[in-house]
Write an enzyme that holds these catalytic residues in place. Structure first.
Site, PDB file in Angstrom:
ATOM      1  N   GLY A   1       0.868  -1.209   0.221  1.00 41.30           N
ATOM      2  CA  GLY A   1       0.200  -0.187   0.027  1.00 41.30           C
ATOM      3  C   GLY A   1       1.060   1.157   0.076  1.00 41.30           C
ATOM      4  O   GLY A   1       1.854   1.140  -0.821  1.00 41.30           O
TER       5      GLY A   1
ATOM      6  N   CYS B   1       6.462  -5.171   0.933  1.00 43.94           N
ATOM      7  CA  CYS B   1       6.455  -3.825   0.221  1.00 43.94           C
ATOM      8  C   CYS B   1       6.126  -2.647   1.265  1.00 43.94           C
ATOM      9  O   CYS B   1       7.126  -2.321   2.067  1.00 43.94           O
ATOM     10  CB  CYS B   1       5.535  -3.773  -0.942  1.00 43.94           C
ATOM     11  SG  CYS B   1       6.018  -2.621  -2.047  1.00 43.94           S
TER      12      CYS B   1
ATOM     13  N   ARG C   1      12.904   3.951  -0.150  1.00 44.46           N
ATOM     14  CA  ARG C   1      11.385   3.805  -0.785  1.00 44.46           C
ATOM     15  C   ARG C   1      11.512   3.950  -2.207  1.00 44.46           C
ATOM     16  O   ARG C   1      12.408   4.836  -2.765  1.00 44.46           O
ATOM     17  CB  ARG C   1      10.502   5.012  -0.146  1.00 44.46           C
ATOM     18  CG  ARG C   1       9.945   4.610   1.313  1.00 44.46           C
ATOM     19  CD  ARG C   1       8.927   5.577   1.643  1.00 44.46           C
ATOM     20  NE  ARG C   1       8.041   5.699   0.769  1.00 44.46           N
ATOM     21  CZ  ARG C   1       7.131   6.668   0.791  1.00 44.46           C
ATOM     22  NH1 ARG C   1       7.431   7.898   1.054  1.00 44.46           N
ATOM     23  NH2 ARG C   1       6.013   6.665  -0.022  1.00 44.46           N
TER      24      ARG C   1
ATOM     25  N   ILE D   1       5.880  -3.541  -7.163  1.00 44.75           N
ATOM     26  CA  ILE D   1       5.088  -2.616  -7.363  1.00 44.75           C
ATOM     27  C   ILE D   1       5.613  -1.277  -6.761  1.00 44.75           C
ATOM     28  O   ILE D   1       5.490  -1.150  -5.588  1.00 44.75           O
ATOM     29  CB  ILE D   1       3.827  -2.786  -6.965  1.00 44.75           C
ATOM     30  CG1 ILE D   1       3.345  -4.045  -7.857  1.00 44.75           C
ATOM     31  CG2 ILE D   1       2.724  -1.597  -7.337  1.00 44.75           C
ATOM     32  CD1 ILE D   1       1.873  -4.624  -7.347  1.00 44.75           C
ATOM     33  N   ARG D   2       6.258  -0.556  -7.209  1.00 42.08           N
ATOM     34  CA  ARG D   2       6.941   0.731  -6.693  1.00 42.08           C
ATOM     35  C   ARG D   2       7.451   0.268  -5.143  1.00 42.08           C
ATOM     36  O   ARG D   2       7.248   0.973  -4.229  1.00 42.08           O
ATOM     37  CB  ARG D   2       5.883   1.943  -6.457  1.00 42.08           C
ATOM     38  CG  ARG D   2       5.275   2.560  -7.614  1.00 42.08           C
ATOM     39  CD  ARG D   2       4.395   3.716  -7.396  1.00 42.08           C
ATOM     40  NE  ARG D   2       5.389   4.835  -7.272  1.00 42.08           N
ATOM     41  CZ  ARG D   2       5.233   5.640  -6.017  1.00 42.08           C
ATOM     42  NH1 ARG D   2       4.027   5.637  -5.338  1.00 42.08           N
ATOM     43  NH2 ARG D   2       6.089   6.688  -6.122  1.00 42.08           N
TER      44      ARG D   2
ATOM     45  N   HIS E   1       5.639  -8.791  -3.985  1.00 43.66           N
ATOM     46  CA  HIS E   1       4.323  -9.227  -3.432  1.00 43.66           C
ATOM     47  C   HIS E   1       4.143 -10.653  -3.618  1.00 43.66           C
ATOM     48  O   HIS E   1       3.309 -10.907  -4.864  1.00 43.66           O
ATOM     49  CB  HIS E   1       3.432  -8.297  -3.971  1.00 43.66           C
ATOM     50  CG  HIS E   1       3.004  -6.990  -3.637  1.00 43.66           C
ATOM     51  ND1 HIS E   1       2.302  -6.556  -2.713  1.00 43.66           N
ATOM     52  CD2 HIS E   1       3.867  -5.957  -4.352  1.00 43.66           C
ATOM     53  CE1 HIS E   1       2.344  -5.269  -2.565  1.00 43.66           C
ATOM     54  NE2 HIS E   1       3.327  -5.058  -3.358  1.00 43.66           N
TER      55      HIS E   1
ATOM     56  N   GLU F   1       1.948 -12.495  -2.700  1.00 45.39           N
ATOM     57  CA  GLU F   1       0.470 -12.968  -2.542  1.00 45.39           C
ATOM     58  C   GLU F   1      -0.313 -12.761  -4.133  1.00 45.39           C
ATOM     59  O   GLU F   1      -1.648 -12.987  -4.389  1.00 45.39           O
ATOM     60  CB  GLU F   1      -0.469 -12.014  -1.728  1.00 45.39           C
ATOM     61  CG  GLU F   1      -0.665 -10.581  -2.069  1.00 45.39           C
ATOM     62  CD  GLU F   1       0.684  -9.717  -1.637  1.00 45.39           C
ATOM     63  OE1 GLU F   1       1.677 -10.090  -1.577  1.00 45.39           O
ATOM     64  OE2 GLU F   1       0.356  -8.616  -1.855  1.00 45.39           O
TER      65      GLU F   1
HETATM   66  N1  GLN Z   1       5.778   2.816  -2.848  1.00 49.26           N
HETATM   67  C1  GLN Z   1       4.918   2.387  -1.652  1.00 49.26           C
HETATM   68  C2  GLN Z   1       5.614   3.013  -0.399  1.00 49.26           C
HETATM   69  O1  GLN Z   1       6.498   3.821  -0.475  1.00 49.26           O
HETATM   70  C3  GLN Z   1       5.130   0.829  -1.465  1.00 49.26           C
HETATM   71  C4  GLN Z   1       4.386   0.254  -2.506  1.00 49.26           C
HETATM   72  C5  GLN Z   1       3.650  -1.059  -2.318  1.00 49.26           C
HETATM   73  O2  GLN Z   1       3.457  -1.388  -1.177  1.00 49.26           O
HETATM   74  N2  GLN Z   1       3.574  -1.824  -3.306  1.00 49.26           N
HETATM   75  O3  GLN Z   1       5.133   3.070   0.732  1.00 49.26           O
END
Ligand code: GLN
Length: 172
Positions: free
Chosen positions: A29, A61, A90, A119-120, A156, A158
């Site tokens: 998230g 993440c 991050r 994902i990021r 991830h 999941e």
């Molecule tokens: N970029 C988000 C953060 O810095 C993490 C992204 C993710 O949980 N997929 O918190």
């Protein structure tokens, strides 16, 4: 994923819910938002206390960012659990690589490579002596690590069909 494995699952949204669980996953998230909500709902201290008392805790993440001793490139004053002896950087991947997938060999999970989804995602850096590095990218950057019963992954699991990382967590 846990239900598929046959494990009972419940959501922890308030401190009283913590009493019902024997382990906890902090999902992905936005770590700034999750951290703020943890403060607002008074979950930060109880989760930290449970983890320090030995409860297995896994952050994926954003969850991994919240577990790190230090956050690099975070928002100033970003609340966090600061439980694991790692630095989480991050959004560590450039724009084209904001999100990507990779097949990684993770010794702790056996011989077959694990398909991983980023994902990021953060990168985990400067692991302390108590930290076992579990997964690295081709260039050596750390994307999964463990310290006792604390587990952190940049990716991830999941989002795939591979439940080995979940099973690994359940064994901690
Ligand atoms: N970029 C988000 C953060 O810095 C993490 C992204 C993710 O949980 N997929 O918190």
């Amino acid at each position: 994923m846990l239900e598929r494995i046959g494990v009972a699952v419940t959501e922890v949204r308030q401190p009283k819910h913590l009493a019902h669980v024997e382990r906890l996953i902090i999902p992905g998230g936005e770590s700034t938002t999750i951290g703020r909500l943890m403060v607002l709902y008074e979950l930060l201290e109880p989760i930290r206390a449970r983890a320090q008392a030995g409860m297995p805790l896994w952050g994926t993440c954003a969850g991994a960012i919240l577990m790190a001793r230090q956050i690099a490139d975070g928002k100033p004053g970003q609340p966090a659990l600061e439980l694991m002896d790692i630095v989480a950087r991050r959004n560590a991947f450039g724009r084209q690589l904001d999100s990507f997938e990779a097949d990684l060999l993770i010794d702790a999970l056996g011989d077959a490579p694990m398909h991983t989804v980023f994902i990021r995602a953060p990168i985990l850096e400067q692991p302390g002596p108590a930290v076992e590095v579990l997964a690295v990218l081709d260039d050596g950057r750390i994307v999964a690590a463990r310290q006792n019963r604390l587990l952190a992954s940049s990716f991830h699991p999941e989002l795939t069909d591979d439940d080995r990382m979940h099973r690994f967590f359940l064994e901690l």
